[in-house]
Design an enzyme around this catalytic site. Structure first.
Site, PDB file in Angstrom:
ATOM      1  N   GLU A 211      -6.800   4.168  -0.700  1.00 52.60           N
ATOM      2  CA  GLU A 211      -6.427   4.792   0.567  1.00 52.60           C
ATOM      3  C   GLU A 211      -5.970   6.229   0.313  1.00 52.60           C
ATOM      4  O   GLU A 211      -5.401   6.534  -0.728  1.00 52.60           O
ATOM      5  CB  GLU A 211      -5.285   4.016   1.242  1.00 52.60           C
ATOM      6  CG  GLU A 211      -5.734   2.701   1.823  1.00 52.60           C
ATOM      7  CD  GLU A 211      -4.630   1.990   2.581  1.00 52.60           C
ATOM      8  OE1 GLU A 211      -4.937   1.001   3.247  1.00 52.60           O
ATOM      9  OE2 GLU A 211      -3.448   2.415   2.492  1.00 52.60           O
TER      10      GLU A 211
ATOM     11  N   SER B 100      -5.343   4.904   4.956  1.00 56.08           N
ATOM     12  CA  SER B 100      -4.275   4.072   5.475  1.00 56.08           C
ATOM     13  C   SER B 100      -4.408   3.990   6.989  1.00 56.08           C
ATOM     14  O   SER B 100      -4.904   4.920   7.633  1.00 56.08           O
ATOM     15  CB  SER B 100      -2.923   4.687   5.113  1.00 56.08           C
ATOM     16  OG  SER B 100      -1.896   4.142   5.903  1.00 56.08           O
TER      17      SER B 100
ATOM     18  N   CYS C 276       4.974  -2.129   8.203  1.00 60.23           N
ATOM     19  CA  CYS C 276       5.283  -0.810   8.769  1.00 60.23           C
ATOM     20  C   CYS C 276       4.928  -0.720  10.241  1.00 60.23           C
ATOM     21  O   CYS C 276       3.892  -1.209  10.687  1.00 60.23           O
ATOM     22  CB  CYS C 276       4.582   0.272   7.958  1.00 60.23           C
ATOM     23  SG  CYS C 276       5.145   0.325   6.248  1.00 60.23           S
TER      24      CYS C 276
ATOM     25  N   CYS D 237       1.233  -7.663   5.510  1.00 60.67           N
ATOM     26  CA  CYS D 237       0.674  -6.471   4.882  1.00 60.67           C
ATOM     27  C   CYS D 237      -0.830  -6.556   4.649  1.00 60.67           C
ATOM     28  O   CYS D 237      -1.448  -7.596   4.744  1.00 60.67           O
ATOM     29  CB  CYS D 237       1.427  -6.095   3.620  1.00 60.67           C
ATOM     30  SG  CYS D 237       3.147  -5.666   4.016  1.00 60.67           S
ATOM     31  N   ASP D 238      -1.350  -5.391   4.281  1.00 63.54           N
ATOM     32  CA  ASP D 238      -2.745  -5.034   4.490  1.00 63.54           C
ATOM     33  C   ASP D 238      -3.781  -6.003   3.940  1.00 63.54           C
ATOM     34  O   ASP D 238      -4.685  -6.425   4.644  1.00 63.54           O
ATOM     35  CB  ASP D 238      -3.014  -3.648   3.895  1.00 63.54           C
ATOM     36  CG  ASP D 238      -2.082  -2.597   4.466  1.00 63.54           C
ATOM     37  OD1 ASP D 238      -0.946  -2.948   4.820  1.00 63.54           O
ATOM     38  OD2 ASP D 238      -2.472  -1.436   4.558  1.00 63.54           O
ATOM     39  N   LYS D 239      -3.733  -6.328   2.655  1.00 63.98           N
ATOM     40  CA  LYS D 239      -4.802  -7.103   2.041  1.00 63.98           C
ATOM     41  C   LYS D 239      -4.518  -8.593   2.049  1.00 63.98           C
ATOM     42  O   LYS D 239      -5.421  -9.400   1.846  1.00 63.98           O
ATOM     43  CB  LYS D 239      -5.036  -6.668   0.577  1.00 63.98           C
ATOM     44  CG  LYS D 239      -5.256  -5.180   0.397  1.00 63.98           C
ATOM     45  CD  LYS D 239      -6.266  -4.621   1.369  1.00 63.98           C
ATOM     46  CE  LYS D 239      -6.103  -3.147   1.615  1.00 63.98           C
ATOM     47  NZ  LYS D 239      -4.772  -2.707   1.991  1.00 63.98           N
TER      48      LYS D 239
ATOM     49  N   ASP E  20       0.811  -1.210   0.000  1.00 64.51           N
ATOM     50  CA  ASP E  20       0.000   0.000   0.000  1.00 64.51           C
ATOM     51  C   ASP E  20       0.849   1.265   0.000  1.00 64.51           C
ATOM     52  O   ASP E  20       0.479   2.275  -0.597  1.00 64.51           O
ATOM     53  CB  ASP E  20      -0.939   0.013   1.210  1.00 64.51           C
ATOM     54  CG  ASP E  20      -2.144  -0.892   0.989  1.00 64.51           C
ATOM     55  OD1 ASP E  20      -2.078  -1.747   0.093  1.00 64.51           O
ATOM     56  OD2 ASP E  20      -3.139  -0.735   1.707  1.00 64.51           O
TER      57      ASP E  20
END
Length: 552
Positions: free
Chosen positions: A442, A468, A192, A119-121, A78
């Site tokens: 985002e 985000s 992150c 990570c995000d997805k 992202d």
């Protein structure tokens, strides 16, 4: 065993021959086949080290008597995808990941699987697949990045860079300082370092019971992460033996616990999107009204960046997610009937010592007696919006101002960086929803620009897109119905007054109902931005944000 359908009997001699072409022996084929599904790649810092984790998982599986078989799926970073066309593919990738894992695991009839996302997805995508497949499953993520440090030994992270761009634009930082942060704010591999979306959902995997304690907080570069991966590989064999499947773990009780945990640590607003989609896949769907109820019942007892100055490594030092689980559980705020991959929720709670009181506060001394996220509703968001209220300054919890209307993120950023946004404004970014975007981009660049330019105590932002996990300030996303569906956000005109009250959870446009009806008569739905490819298919199939933006 499920895998007998590809390896047992006379008719499966051709199948065994193909497996032996991979190098498998008869002895290995006699054991349970465990899919080790990794999203390792060389572009995402949260994924670049995942082969090390996969190797450790495979060692654990072999130690416990199974045969591991590795495969991979995709991922989108992202941070790298932010503020350009690439971000349209981020949320879209969640569905691709779920589909790809389902296809590969079902196609080869594995007995169980260990999921290795970061990570995000990727985390929610894999968990959606786990719910669909309903075989023995455990998740071990790649772990968080360590925070950076500035020249005063204060912690920094990726968000430092996004804010710094706004500061350079405003003339409060020079480019040499920006370059220093560019070289130091992301010092290791891993997701992150704040309670951004990737770490939020990795922590929630613990609350759901599908991951071992430590999954969300042990830093990526610690040897403890490798040991945890080995234990995950061993544990999957225990789940196979006990015939415990994904939906024995992910169910209404564990979804409740995940929602409660989310409110307690004030995760990314994206967790509402993802956990809602996971609940749908698990057959126990939750609504925004359920989220609103949970927010009112669960106190916010820890604040990690961007809501505070601490980072995931600091939470890890005081017991990680387990510390939060213990404090909530001792106050009767969790469903103890839930089963986890390592035992019962009740036994887990009983094993956890008291909180440190600073990084994780007691319920009695909570930052807030309501959750870190807040559901918003009003005539501007009849089907709700979402804000990370734990990251909003007290002086912006109520805000009333004129709308500054933009039909894309690019238009808004041009105005913000061009100094065209004034104190008191409400920036509206629309046609960025799940279908209208498409992909529900985002908006870290505009929110960070507002903060970096010193306007976060004076300017609010609302969007039918999303934010985000690094976003802070009065930023309200997921506004539904989205503009592309003809929602009220599509009818806002420049200068309309918008009233925001985060304490009350209200988001209202000060325009009469009759006027909105008249405007809707003249509204024309825009042509789709994409007519071919994955984004075109996504726009046609995706549900609204309040439903989790899943495929119907």
């Amino acid at each position: 065993m499920r895998s007998d359908s590809i390896k047992k009997g006379l008719a499966r001699a051709p199948h065994r021959s193909l497996l032996k072409a991979d190098g498998f022996t008869d002895e290995e084929l006699d054991r349970p086949l465990v899919a080790v599904v990794s999203s390792q790649n060389e572009i995402i810092p949260g994924h670049i080290h995942l082969q090390t984790i996969a190797d450790a998982v495979k060692a654990g599986v072999r130690t416990a008597g199974g045969t591991p078989v590795q495969m991979t799926t995709i991922g989108v970073c992202d941070g790298i995808a932010m503020n350009h066309e690439g971000m349209r593919y981020s949320l879209t990738s969640r569905e691709v990941i779920a589909d790809s894992v389902e296809c590969a695991v079902q196609g080869h009839q594995f007995d169980a699987m260990v999921l290795i996302p970061s990570c995000d997805k990727v985390v929610p995508g894999m968990l959606i697949a786990a719910c669909r497949l309903n075989i023995s499953t455990i998740l071990i993520s790649g772990g968080p990045m360590l925070a950076g440090e500035d020249k005063n030994s204060c912690q920094t992270d990726l968000n430092t860079l996004f804010d710094a761009v706004g500061q350079v634009t405003a003339g409060t930082m020079d480019e040499s300082e920006l370059k220093f942060f560019e070289n130091t704010a992301c010092p290791t591999c891993g997701s992150c370092s704040g309670m951004f979306t990737a770490n939020s959902i990795a922590c929630l995997a613990e609350g759901l019971g599908i991951a071992l304690p430590g999954n969300g907080t042990i830093p990526a570069v610690y040897s403890e992460r490798v040991r945890l991966a080995k234990h995950a590989g061993m544990k999957i064999m225990d789940l196979i033996e006990k015939d415990i499947t994904a939906l024995d773990i992910i169910n209404a009780a564990s979804i409740h616990n995940g929602m409660a945990l989310d409110m307690a640590f004030g995760g990314s607003t994206n967790t509402m999107l993802h956990l809602t989609a996971i609940s749908h896949a698990a057959g126990c769907p939750v609504t925004m009204a359920d989220w609103d109820k949970t927010c009112s019942e669960i106190p916010n007892i820890t604040r990690i960046a961007p809501a505070g100055s601490l980072h995931i490594q600091d939470l890890n030092k005081v017991g990680g997610v387990s510390a939060i689980i213990g404090e909530l559980g001792r106050h009767g705020l969790l469903d103890e009937s839930a089963l986890t991959c390592h035992g019962t929720m009740k036994d887990w709670i009983a094993s956890i010592p008291p909180v440190d009181g600073e990084v994780v506060r007691t319920v009695e001394n909570a930052y807030s007696q309501v959750g870190g996220l807040r559901v918003m509703q009003g005539n501007l968001a009849p089907h709700y919006g979402v804000v990370k209220q734990s990251a909003v300054a007290d002086d912006m919890r109520q805000h009333r101002g004129p709308a500054r209307v933009f039909n894309s993120e690019e238009e808004a950023c041009e105005a913000i960086f061009g100094g065209k946004i004034n104190k008191g404004d409400v920036v509206v970014i629309r046609y960025e929803g799940p279908a209208g975007g498409p992909g529900m981009r985002e908006m870290l660049t505009p929110t960070s620009a507002i903060c970096g330019m010193g306007l976060d105590h004076d300017v609010a932002l609302i969007t039918d897109g999303r934010f985000s996990g690094a976003t802070k300030g009065p930023a309200i996303g997921h506004v539904s119905p989205e503009a592309y569906a003809g929602g009220p956000i599509a009818l806002i005109e420049e200068g309309d007054i918008i009233d925001i009250d985060i304490d009350k959870g209200t988001l209202n446009l000060e325009v009469s109902e009759d006027e909105l009806v008249e405007r809707l008569k003249h509204w024309e739905k825009p042509d789709p931005k994409y007519t071919t490819g994955v984004l075109a298919r996504y726009a046609k199939l995706v549900s609204s944000a309040d439903k989790g933006a899943y495929f119907g």
